[in-house]
Design an enzyme around this catalytic site. Sequence first.
Site, PDB file in Angstrom:
ATOM      1  N   LYS A  14       0.795  -1.226   0.000  1.00  0.00           N
ATOM      2  CA  LYS A  14       0.000   0.000   0.000  1.00  0.00           C
ATOM      3  C   LYS A  14       0.825   1.272   0.000  1.00  0.00           C
ATOM      4  CE  LYS A  14      -3.656  -0.072  -0.428  1.00  0.00           C
ATOM      5  NZ  LYS A  14      -4.860  -0.422  -1.228  1.00  0.00           N
TER       6      LYS A  14
HETATM    7  N1  PMP Z   1      -3.016  -7.283   1.232  1.00  0.00           N
HETATM    8  C1  PMP Z   1      -2.991  -6.438   2.264  1.00  0.00           C
HETATM    9  C2  PMP Z   1      -2.316  -6.879   3.531  1.00  0.00           C
HETATM   10  C3  PMP Z   1      -3.599  -5.176   2.182  1.00  0.00           C
HETATM   11  O1  PMP Z   1      -3.578  -4.327   3.232  1.00  0.00           O
HETATM   12  C4  PMP Z   1      -4.245  -4.828   0.979  1.00  0.00           C
HETATM   13  C5  PMP Z   1      -4.901  -3.480   0.832  1.00  0.00           C
HETATM   14  N2  PMP Z   1      -6.040  -3.269   1.583  1.00  0.00           N
HETATM   15  C6  PMP Z   1      -4.275  -5.741  -0.085  1.00  0.00           C
HETATM   16  C7  PMP Z   1      -3.629  -6.957   0.081  1.00  0.00           C
HETATM   17  C8  PMP Z   1      -5.026  -5.470  -1.362  1.00  0.00           C
HETATM   18  O2  PMP Z   1      -4.509  -4.465  -2.180  1.00  0.00           O
HETATM   19  P1  PMP Z   1      -5.457  -3.560  -3.072  1.00  0.00           P
HETATM   20  O3  PMP Z   1      -6.122  -2.566  -2.158  1.00  0.00           O
HETATM   21  O4  PMP Z   1      -4.532  -2.903  -4.040  1.00  0.00           O
HETATM   22  O5  PMP Z   1      -6.469  -4.406  -3.741  1.00  0.00           O
END
Ligand code: PMP
Length: 337
Positions: free
Chosen positions: A46
């Site tokens: 992130k």
């Molecule tokens: N894995 C973790 C640990 C996250 O914090 C997030 C984001 N909320 C994601 C995966 C998913 O990423 P995205 O928001 O880009 O879909």
Amino acid sequence: MSHDSFPDTIGAIGNTPLIRLNHLSDETGCEILGKAEFMNPGGSVKDRAALGIVRDAEARGLLRPGGTIVEGTAGNTGIGLAVVGNCLGYETVIVMPDNQSQDKIDTLKSYGPRVELVPAVPLKDPNHFTKVSERIAAELNERDPGSAIWANQFNNTANRAWHERTTGTEIWEQTGGRIDAFICSVGTGGTLAGIARALKARRPGVVIGLADPTGSALYNYYVHGELKAEGSSITEGIGNSRITDNLEGTPIDRAYRIPDEESIPLVYDLIRREGLSLGGSTGVNVAGAVRLARELGPGHVIVTILCDGAMRYRARLFNRAFLAERGLALPDWLQLD
Ligand code: PMP
């Protein structure tokens, strides 16, 4: 990829290594490669979305020097925004649901943003964390016009655009264009959508997969055309009940529903066999890569995301009693509780 010196911490966001997951690659006959996003300064994938959103707001003249960035987040985006805000001189206000891991909340607080914990309620509730964060940004702007932005990571497509420009491009270059498939889970969808666009633009035949945890509605949407959630999961930061603006239009070729019984043991396998201590969403991603490897057959190059570190979820992933209540088990070789 370069690991030179950087003028600031911002420069160290992205350009992460691609790591071969040896045991799973050997077992499936595919090359299963993990993009090491846990190596970003804030410790997760992130950081990229945070930087993309802030750079976009700056470019559009929305964020003035010393201004405030407000966001609702499961935690990692808040950490990323605090990293970026601290480097660039912005204040950060982070609204987080109170059902997230204490370790992740503590990590966020250690960066010094204003943190508001709110009860975890459904999205349609006016007190959902995203809506509270939107209101706080609006209030700050009412008092002092132009003083704050609402990052709006779910629907602000600067999120996916940054992944398209950086993460997706890096994956293409690191594999020398020899990539058959990419798969990961979705929170905002920025990661999957951005990378899918970058790869499909270069080679339309690249297979794009969604690894969706139980408790999320996305698997049913892509397979049966209906946004319907079933079950639950101890994984955090992933799964969704709606198609966000970031996810909208993503060319998804395969979708898999990954239960905790499949993803969580993989978290321990990665520690034991690869020396990688990573969180539950990475377990879901790697489980998805294995499913895709079995479906495509040997000889394919499959890339996924290693999102963040396991210690961010210590009280859950390494807690025998917590796991047992959910029908999961800590392996005997781990002596962490
Ligand atoms: N894995 C973790 C640990 C996250 O914090 C997030 C984001 N909320 C994601 C995966 C998913 O990423 P995205 O928001 O880009 O879909």
